[in-house]
Motif scaffolding. Sequence first.
Motif, PDB file in Angstrom:
ATOM      1  N   ALA A   1      28.659  26.485 -13.965  1.00 29.67           N
ATOM      2  CA  ALA A   1      27.812  25.538 -14.685  1.00 29.67           C
ATOM      3  C   ALA A   1      27.116  24.640 -13.671  1.00 29.67           C
ATOM      4  O   ALA A   1      27.748  24.150 -12.727  1.00 29.67           O
ATOM      5  CB  ALA A   1      28.634  24.703 -15.659  1.00 29.67           C
TER       6      ALA A   1
ATOM      7  N   VAL B   1      28.762  21.655 -11.498  1.00 31.00           N
ATOM      8  CA  VAL B   1      29.500  20.641 -12.261  1.00 31.00           C
ATOM      9  C   VAL B   1      30.687  21.279 -12.977  1.00 31.00           C
ATOM     10  O   VAL B   1      30.672  22.470 -13.294  1.00 31.00           O
ATOM     11  CB  VAL B   1      28.602  19.954 -13.314  1.00 31.00           C
ATOM     12  CG1 VAL B   1      27.474  19.179 -12.646  1.00 31.00           C
ATOM     13  CG2 VAL B   1      28.056  20.950 -14.332  1.00 31.00           C
ATOM     14  N   PRO B   2      31.734  20.485 -13.243  1.00 32.37           N
ATOM     15  CA  PRO B   2      32.794  20.952 -14.135  1.00 32.37           C
ATOM     16  C   PRO B   2      32.246  21.008 -15.560  1.00 32.37           C
ATOM     17  O   PRO B   2      31.452  20.157 -15.959  1.00 32.37           O
ATOM     18  CB  PRO B   2      33.866  19.874 -13.989  1.00 32.37           C
ATOM     19  CG  PRO B   2      33.116  18.634 -13.603  1.00 32.37           C
ATOM     20  CD  PRO B   2      31.945  19.092 -12.781  1.00 32.37           C
ATOM     21  N   PHE B   3      32.682  22.016 -16.318  1.00 29.68           N
ATOM     22  CA  PHE B   3      32.148  22.188 -17.675  1.00 29.68           C
ATOM     23  C   PHE B   3      33.195  22.904 -18.517  1.00 29.68           C
ATOM     24  O   PHE B   3      33.639  24.003 -18.169  1.00 29.68           O
ATOM     25  CB  PHE B   3      30.864  23.007 -17.624  1.00 29.68           C
ATOM     26  CG  PHE B   3      29.996  22.908 -18.851  1.00 29.68           C
ATOM     27  CD1 PHE B   3      28.892  22.078 -18.873  1.00 29.68           C
ATOM     28  CD2 PHE B   3      30.280  23.653 -19.986  1.00 29.68           C
ATOM     29  CE1 PHE B   3      28.086  21.986 -19.999  1.00 29.68           C
ATOM     30  CE2 PHE B   3      29.488  23.576 -21.109  1.00 29.68           C
ATOM     31  CZ  PHE B   3      28.383  22.729 -21.124  1.00 29.68           C
TER      32      PHE B   3
ATOM     33  N   ARG C   1      36.799  27.194 -19.815  1.00 29.32           N
ATOM     34  CA  ARG C   1      36.392  26.535 -18.574  1.00 29.32           C
ATOM     35  C   ARG C   1      35.353  27.397 -17.878  1.00 29.32           C
ATOM     36  O   ARG C   1      35.562  28.585 -17.658  1.00 29.32           O
ATOM     37  CB  ARG C   1      37.602  26.326 -17.658  1.00 29.32           C
ATOM     38  CG  ARG C   1      37.238  25.738 -16.296  1.00 29.32           C
ATOM     39  CD  ARG C   1      38.482  25.339 -15.512  1.00 29.32           C
ATOM     40  NE  ARG C   1      39.328  26.460 -15.176  1.00 29.32           N
ATOM     41  CZ  ARG C   1      39.166  27.244 -14.098  1.00 29.32           C
ATOM     42  NH1 ARG C   1      38.167  27.031 -13.258  1.00 29.32           N
ATOM     43  NH2 ARG C   1      40.000  28.240 -13.874  1.00 29.32           N
TER      44      ARG C   1
ATOM     45  N   TYR D   1      31.668  17.577 -19.418  1.00 33.02           N
ATOM     46  CA  TYR D   1      30.956  17.976 -18.198  1.00 33.02           C
ATOM     47  C   TYR D   1      30.527  16.742 -17.412  1.00 33.02           C
ATOM     48  O   TYR D   1      30.567  15.617 -17.913  1.00 33.02           O
ATOM     49  CB  TYR D   1      29.745  18.861 -18.526  1.00 33.02           C
ATOM     50  CG  TYR D   1      28.631  18.166 -19.266  1.00 33.02           C
ATOM     51  CD1 TYR D   1      27.573  17.585 -18.584  1.00 33.02           C
ATOM     52  CD2 TYR D   1      28.619  18.097 -20.659  1.00 33.02           C
ATOM     53  CE1 TYR D   1      26.544  16.956 -19.253  1.00 33.02           C
ATOM     54  CE2 TYR D   1      27.601  17.462 -21.339  1.00 33.02           C
ATOM     55  CZ  TYR D   1      26.563  16.897 -20.627  1.00 33.02           C
ATOM     56  OH  TYR D   1      25.542  16.259 -21.300  1.00 33.02           O
TER      57      TYR D   1
ATOM     58  N   PRO E   1      33.456  20.116  -9.431  1.00 30.56           N
ATOM     59  CA  PRO E   1      34.697  20.739  -9.920  1.00 30.56           C
ATOM     60  C   PRO E   1      35.786  20.854  -8.866  1.00 30.56           C
ATOM     61  O   PRO E   1      36.972  20.910  -9.211  1.00 30.56           O
ATOM     62  CB  PRO E   1      34.233  22.118 -10.413  1.00 30.56           C
ATOM     63  CG  PRO E   1      32.897  22.340  -9.801  1.00 30.56           C
ATOM     64  CD  PRO E   1      32.290  20.999  -9.602  1.00 30.56           C
TER      65      PRO E   1
ATOM     66  N   SER F   1      24.041  21.531 -12.852  1.00 34.54           N
ATOM     67  CA  SER F   1      23.027  20.541 -13.190  1.00 34.54           C
ATOM     68  C   SER F   1      21.681  21.042 -12.686  1.00 34.54           C
ATOM     69  O   SER F   1      21.617  21.775 -11.695  1.00 34.54           O
ATOM     70  CB  SER F   1      23.362  19.212 -12.522  1.00 34.54           C
ATOM     71  OG  SER F   1      22.275  18.327 -12.584  1.00 34.54           O
TER      72      SER F   1
ATOM     73  N   PHE G   1      32.699  19.069 -25.873  1.00 33.34           N
ATOM     74  CA  PHE G   1      32.101  19.461 -24.598  1.00 33.34           C
ATOM     75  C   PHE G   1      32.512  18.419 -23.555  1.00 33.34           C
ATOM     76  O   PHE G   1      32.423  17.214 -23.798  1.00 33.34           O
ATOM     77  CB  PHE G   1      30.571  19.453 -24.675  1.00 33.34           C
ATOM     78  CG  PHE G   1      29.954  20.566 -25.469  1.00 33.34           C
ATOM     79  CD1 PHE G   1      29.224  21.560 -24.842  1.00 33.34           C
ATOM     80  CD2 PHE G   1      30.077  20.607 -26.847  1.00 33.34           C
ATOM     81  CE1 PHE G   1      28.624  22.575 -25.570  1.00 33.34           C
ATOM     82  CE2 PHE G   1      29.480  21.609 -27.596  1.00 33.34           C
ATOM     83  CZ  PHE G   1      28.752  22.602 -26.949  1.00 33.34           C
TER      84      PHE G   1
ATOM     85  N   THR H   1      30.979  12.989 -21.266  1.00 34.33           N
ATOM     86  CA  THR H   1      30.257  13.171 -20.008  1.00 34.33           C
ATOM     87  C   THR H   1      30.769  12.184 -18.975  1.00 34.33           C
ATOM     88  O   THR H   1      31.060  11.026 -19.285  1.00 34.33           O
ATOM     89  CB  THR H   1      28.736  12.996 -20.198  1.00 34.33           C
ATOM     90  OG1 THR H   1      28.448  11.662 -20.607  1.00 34.33           O
ATOM     91  CG2 THR H   1      28.215  13.960 -21.241  1.00 34.33           C
TER      92      THR H   1
ATOM     93  N   TRP I   1      30.542  14.969 -27.138  1.00 30.60           N
ATOM     94  CA  TRP I   1      30.248  15.163 -25.719  1.00 30.60           C
ATOM     95  C   TRP I   1      30.998  14.107 -24.914  1.00 30.60           C
ATOM     96  O   TRP I   1      30.804  12.899 -25.126  1.00 30.60           O
ATOM     97  CB  TRP I   1      28.756  15.001 -25.445  1.00 30.60           C
ATOM     98  CG  TRP I   1      27.977  16.275 -25.526  1.00 30.60           C
ATOM     99  CD1 TRP I   1      28.386  17.468 -26.022  1.00 30.60           C
ATOM    100  CD2 TRP I   1      26.618  16.446 -25.091  1.00 30.60           C
ATOM    101  NE1 TRP I   1      27.376  18.392 -25.930  1.00 30.60           N
ATOM    102  CE2 TRP I   1      26.279  17.799 -25.360  1.00 30.60           C
ATOM    103  CE3 TRP I   1      25.669  15.617 -24.513  1.00 30.60           C
ATOM    104  CZ2 TRP I   1      25.030  18.315 -25.069  1.00 30.60           C
ATOM    105  CZ3 TRP I   1      24.411  16.137 -24.226  1.00 30.60           C
ATOM    106  CH2 TRP I   1      24.102  17.470 -24.490  1.00 30.60           C
TER     107      TRP I   1
END
Length: 640
Positions: free
Chosen positions: A73, A277-279, A69, A256, A44, A75, A254, A38, A36
């Motif tokens: 997504a 959020v960007p993910f 992409r 994000y 984004p 939060s 991952f 983060t 991950w």
Amino acid sequence: MDTIRKLLLLPLLIGANVFAQQKSDGLGNSRPNILWVTIEDTSPQFLGCYGNKDASTPVIDKLAEEGVRFTNAFSTGTVCSPSRSCIITGVKTYKLGTGNHRSNYPIPEFIKGFPYYLQKEGYYVTNNAKTDYNVGNVEQFTKEAWNECSGKADWENRKPGQPFFAVYNFMDSHQSRTMTESYSWYRKNVLDELQEEERIGDNDFEMPPFYNNSPEMRKQFARVYNSIKLTDNKIGALLTRLEKDHLKDNTIIFFYADHGEGVPRGKTNGINLGYRVPFVIWFPEKYKNLSPWGTSGIVSDELIDFEDLAPTLISLAGGTIPHHLEGRILMGNKRSNTTDHLILSEDRSDNGIDMVRSVTDGKYMYSRNFMPFMPQVRYIRYMEIGEIKQQMRMDLAEKKLDPLQQSLFEERPAEFLYDIENDIWETKNLVSDPAYKTVLDKMRDQLKTEILQARDVLMLPEYEIGLISKTTTPYEFRLTDKNYPITEIYDAASLSGFRGKDIAARQVKLLSNSNKIVRYWAILGLRSQNHEILKSYSKQILQAMSDSYPPVAVTAAAIAYQQFGNKSAVEKLKKMCASDNMDMALMTINYLLYVENKQPFIETIENVYNMEDRIYNVKAACRDFQGSLGLVENNMKYQD
């Protein structure tokens, strides 16, 4: 001879050990490592792979180009600790009681940090290094969740062949970098860490329309781009190390952010800019079969939020999903069905109380503002010490803002509805447009259904949650109607924020209800009504100042002072500012931040600020009160 035999058998023994630890996922593959990556406080809109041509994020862009992409997504909160409480537990904040920033209320013992379940399946789990989980008994909770949790935590310490789950959190895009620390601090810790050719200049980007497009504001907003650029560089170094350790071919990555952009109107605000959020998920060739979306350059509009992360990771590890996890499994052979909408939430951030519940289907964002007398850029000390926020207030005072920019400082409507596909900066509220009535009604119904089914415990004032937490957990308290008659409470809360004579009449009637939480929502709703309506009910409001439930009495006093200049209200408000209960003190001072005449409370607020037992949030609210009058400089530091 025995020594020679042992040496000859050693490779076989090691191989058997590795095979035993690389448990099959049922698809003929050993289980993947999971990394991950983060980052903090990033929307984004400010990354190249999401279409921003002014951004410089080549590492993240390449990860997206080679992976999946996600454009939808979200939060489940708009500030750090509530967001992270959902990430680590897999339970939404309005069920767990963790929506108020750094409240640290207890949670049930059976709710673990999800890496605990990965450990049970043989994974080595590490966190480098941020926690901020917003739960009680956090040291024990954290210790149980992770094999390692520190600035030195790393995959290197696992056993040979043991799969790992490793989290690396990068602080370089955090709000402290993008707005809160001084410009000289930012220059030393961000700009000076970039090569000259890497830096984004003050005029090298498009300014969001809700900010004044002035040289002073551009200087401040350039910090966003440079902080994200530094973050991108550091992510690149981590991924290079993964490759040098010959682990990339066995690792799903991952990437994000923990919530939206750390600038005024983004972070702490219950709209798309706060939630989205960007993910990105990147799959090595070996595990491409686990992706339901395909791989390499895929763009998915599937709706996902942080409630989905814990069950997804437990499923990838081969574990059994605990009964309390209700999020979706996103990938693998146990993938859940997709959803057509998400419910999101925003509550108190530091000293700034608020309550927003939101619904999105990816095209529209509906936000229900239960305390709309708080503006979008309400007083929060960590914001107020930022030069960008000070510049915005200066521009407001000097009448340099257009209507959209000025609206950030005004009372909100009860509802927002934005077309977030075509209006990415959320400039046009569609609530009153008849063309969107069907969308509006649908999202209203979806929100009501979720609040009632989830039994949203944050419909309680934080004062009440604090009392409950002395004997039980908010999560468990909410589960029965005997404790928590949610339908009756929601019926009262659903009026709050809407203005008009008919609404006010219903709220006044509810002031005599036997349920103290119903009475609280009745008086809180009246706080949003205008003077002409409220003067017809002055008797009932003055009577409510004597209510046995402190949140009712102090809210009534705030109305009585603001609307009628009542002298008894002044004395009650002064007394409650110094309450031994910090939630009541904070509530009272927040009300005073938005009254027109603050003069009678200046001495009281100074005395409260100097009291040794006051917690940070109360002191911060005092400083915001004083700062709003120009009595102090905006220099009170914050615990990062």
